[in-house]
Scaffold this active site. Structure first.
Site, PDB file in Angstrom:
ATOM      1  N   ARG A   1      11.761  -2.341  11.230  1.00  0.00           N
ATOM      2  CA  ARG A   1      10.722  -1.680  12.020  1.00  0.00           C
ATOM      3  C   ARG A   1      10.408  -2.536  13.235  1.00  0.00           C
ATOM      4  NH1 ARG A   1       5.734   0.211   8.252  1.00  0.00           N
ATOM      5  NH2 ARG A   1       4.563  -0.631  10.004  1.00  0.00           N
TER       6      ARG A   1
ATOM      7  N   ARG B   1      -9.061   1.403   9.040  1.00  0.00           N
ATOM      8  CA  ARG B   1      -8.592   0.050   9.357  1.00  0.00           C
ATOM      9  C   ARG B   1      -9.650  -0.743  10.105  1.00  0.00           C
ATOM     10  NH1 ARG B   1      -2.727   0.875   9.195  1.00  0.00           N
ATOM     11  NH2 ARG B   1      -1.607  -1.064   9.483  1.00  0.00           N
TER      12      ARG B   1
ATOM     13  N   ARG C   1      -0.310  -8.591  13.915  1.00  0.00           N
ATOM     14  CA  ARG C   1      -0.826  -7.599  12.961  1.00  0.00           C
ATOM     15  C   ARG C   1      -1.681  -8.274  11.890  1.00  0.00           C
ATOM     16  NH1 ARG C   1       4.269  -4.803  10.891  1.00  0.00           N
ATOM     17  NH2 ARG C   1       2.900  -3.342   9.876  1.00  0.00           N
TER      18      ARG C   1
ATOM     19  N   LYS D   1       0.842  -1.221   0.000  1.00  0.00           N
ATOM     20  CA  LYS D   1       0.000   0.000   0.000  1.00  0.00           C
ATOM     21  C   LYS D   1       0.869   1.260   0.000  1.00  0.00           C
ATOM     22  CE  LYS D   1      -2.001  -1.010   3.927  1.00  0.00           C
ATOM     23  NZ  LYS D   1      -1.418  -2.295   4.276  1.00  0.00           N
TER      24      LYS D   1
ATOM     25  N   ARG E   1      11.636  -6.641   5.181  1.00  0.00           N
ATOM     26  CA  ARG E   1      11.531  -5.188   5.045  1.00  0.00           C
ATOM     27  C   ARG E   1      12.566  -4.459   5.892  1.00  0.00           C
ATOM     28  NH1 ARG E   1       5.765  -2.335   5.241  1.00  0.00           N
ATOM     29  NH2 ARG E   1       5.719  -2.757   7.467  1.00  0.00           N
TER      30      ARG E   1
HETATM   31  P1  AMP Z   1       1.290   0.949   9.052  1.00  0.00           P
HETATM   32  O1  AMP Z   1       2.521   1.727   8.768  1.00  0.00           O
HETATM   33  O2  AMP Z   1       0.122   1.383   8.208  1.00  0.00           O
HETATM   34  O3  AMP Z   1       1.506  -0.531   9.018  1.00  0.00           O
HETATM   35  O4  AMP Z   1       0.867   1.323  10.565  1.00  0.00           O
HETATM   36  C1  AMP Z   1       1.724   1.050  11.657  1.00  0.00           C
HETATM   37  C2  AMP Z   1       0.922   0.956  12.938  1.00  0.00           C
HETATM   38  O5  AMP Z   1       0.297   2.212  13.204  1.00  0.00           O
HETATM   39  C3  AMP Z   1      -0.220  -0.048  12.927  1.00  0.00           C
HETATM   40  O6  AMP Z   1       0.206  -1.366  13.180  1.00  0.00           O
HETATM   41  C4  AMP Z   1      -1.111   0.508  14.040  1.00  0.00           C
HETATM   42  O7  AMP Z   1      -0.591   0.224  15.313  1.00  0.00           O
HETATM   43  C5  AMP Z   1      -0.975   2.017  13.803  1.00  0.00           C
HETATM   44  N1  AMP Z   1      -2.025   2.481  12.853  1.00  0.00           N
HETATM   45  C6  AMP Z   1      -1.817   3.016  11.621  1.00  0.00           C
HETATM   46  N2  AMP Z   1      -2.981   3.331  11.037  1.00  0.00           N
HETATM   47  C7  AMP Z   1      -3.956   2.972  11.919  1.00  0.00           C
HETATM   48  C8  AMP Z   1      -5.376   3.028  11.883  1.00  0.00           C
HETATM   49  N3  AMP Z   1      -6.052   3.506  10.842  1.00  0.00           N
HETATM   50  N4  AMP Z   1      -6.048   2.566  12.979  1.00  0.00           N
HETATM   51  C9  AMP Z   1      -5.401   2.087  14.061  1.00  0.00           C
HETATM   52  N5  AMP Z   1      -4.071   1.989  14.148  1.00  0.00           N
HETATM   53  C10 AMP Z   1      -3.334   2.438  13.080  1.00  0.00           C
END
Ligand code: AMP
Length: 210
Positions: free
Chosen positions: A155, A88, A166, A13, A123
Site C-alpha cells: 500500500r 479517528r 500515520r 482492526k 503488509r
Molecule cells: P485505513 O485503511 O483505515 O488505514 O485508512 C487509510 C487512510 O484513509 C488513512 O490513513 C486516512 O488517510 C484515511 N482515513 C480512513 N478513515 C479515516 C477517518 N475516519 N478519518 C480521516 N481519515 C481517514
C-alpha cells in the site's frame, strides 16, 4: 449490533472486522476501503483524498462524517455494522454520537507501537482479489497471491516514512478515543499481540449478550 474497531495502524482492526462480519453476518464498513475505492475510480472524493492518504494524513472530518452517514443509510446496515477506521478523531466521535448511532461495543485492539511498524512493513495486498497478507507471517508468499495468483503490492501509505506519520497522527488524534469510549463504558480492550485466531476468540467471547 453496532460495533467500532479501534487501535493503532496495523493492530488488526480490518482483519478482525472481516472475520467478525463473517461470523455474525453484520456488515463491515471500512472508511479506508471506501477512500481507496474512490481513489481507484478517480471520483471527486478520491481526488480529494488521494494526496492526503499517500502523505499519511487524515481526510478532513466533515468529509469523513458525510461519507459514513451516507453509508449507514444503506439497508445492509439495518441489523447493525462493524466500523473499521472510524471514528479517528474526538470530533468525528462527537459528531457521530449526535446522529443517534448508539454503539454497543468498542473493541480496542492493543499492540505495542514497535509491532505496528513491523506489521505494516510486511503488509502486502493482492491487486486482484484485495486479500491481505503479511510476508513475515506467510513465509511461503513469493510476490503472488496464494488464493488467486494476483500480484501482491505494498500500500502506498505503508512506506516506512508514511507509517511514521500515520503512527504520530494516531497517537495525537485517535488515541484519545480510548478514554472517550472508556468513560462511556463501551470500551472492551483486546490484546492484539497474539495469533489472529486467538485475538478473534477473545473478541467473540466478549461480544455483548454473548
Ligand atoms: P485505513 O485503511 O483505515 O488505514 O485508512 C487509510 C487512510 O484513509 C488513512 O490513513 C486516512 O488517510 C484515511 N482515513 C480512513 N478513515 C479515516 C477517518 N475516519 N478519518 C480521516 N481519515 C481517514
Amino acid at each position: 449490533m453496532k460495533i467500532i474497531m479501534l487501535g493503532i495502524v496495523g493492530a488488526g482492526k480490518g482483519t478482525q472486522a472481516k472475520k467478525l462480519a463473517g461470523h455474525t453476518g453484520i456488515v463491515h464498513i471500512s472508511t479506508g476501503d471506501i477512500f481507496r475505492e474512490a481513489v481507484k475510480n478517480k471520483t471527486e472524493l478520491g481526488l480529494k483524498a488521494q494526496e492526503i492518504m499517500e502523505d499519511g494524513g487524515l481526510v478532513p472530518d466533515d468529509i469523513v462524517i458525510g461519507i459514513v452517514k451516507e453509508r449507514l443509510e444503506e439497508s445492509d446496515t439495518d441489523t447493525g455494522y462493524i466500523l473499521d477506521g472510524f471514528p479517528r478523531t474526538i470530533n468525528q466521535a462527537e459528531k457521530f454520537d449526535k446522529t443517534n448511532n448508539d454503539v454497543d461495543a468498542v473493541f480496542y485492539i492493543s499492540i505495542p507501537e514497535k509491532e505496528s511498524v513491523r506489521r505494516l512493513k510486511g503488509r502486502r495486498l493482492c491487486g486482484s482479489c484485495k486479500r491481505q497478507y503479511n510476508i513475515y507471517l506467510n513465509k511461503n508468499i513469493n510476490g503472488k497471491c496464494p488464493q488467486c495468483g494476483g500480484e501482491l503490492i505494498e500500500r502506498a501509505d505503508d512506506k516506512e516514512d508514511t507509517v511514521k506519520i500515520r503512527i504520530k497522527n494516531y497517537i495525537k488524534q485517535t488515541k484519545p478515543l480510548i478514554d472517550y469510549y472508556r468513560k462511556k463504558g463501551k470500551l472492551i480492550e483486546i490484546d492484539g499481540y497474539r495469533k489472529i485466531d486467538k485475538v478473534f476468540k477473545s473478541i467473540v467471547d466478549s461480544l455483548p449478550n454473548n
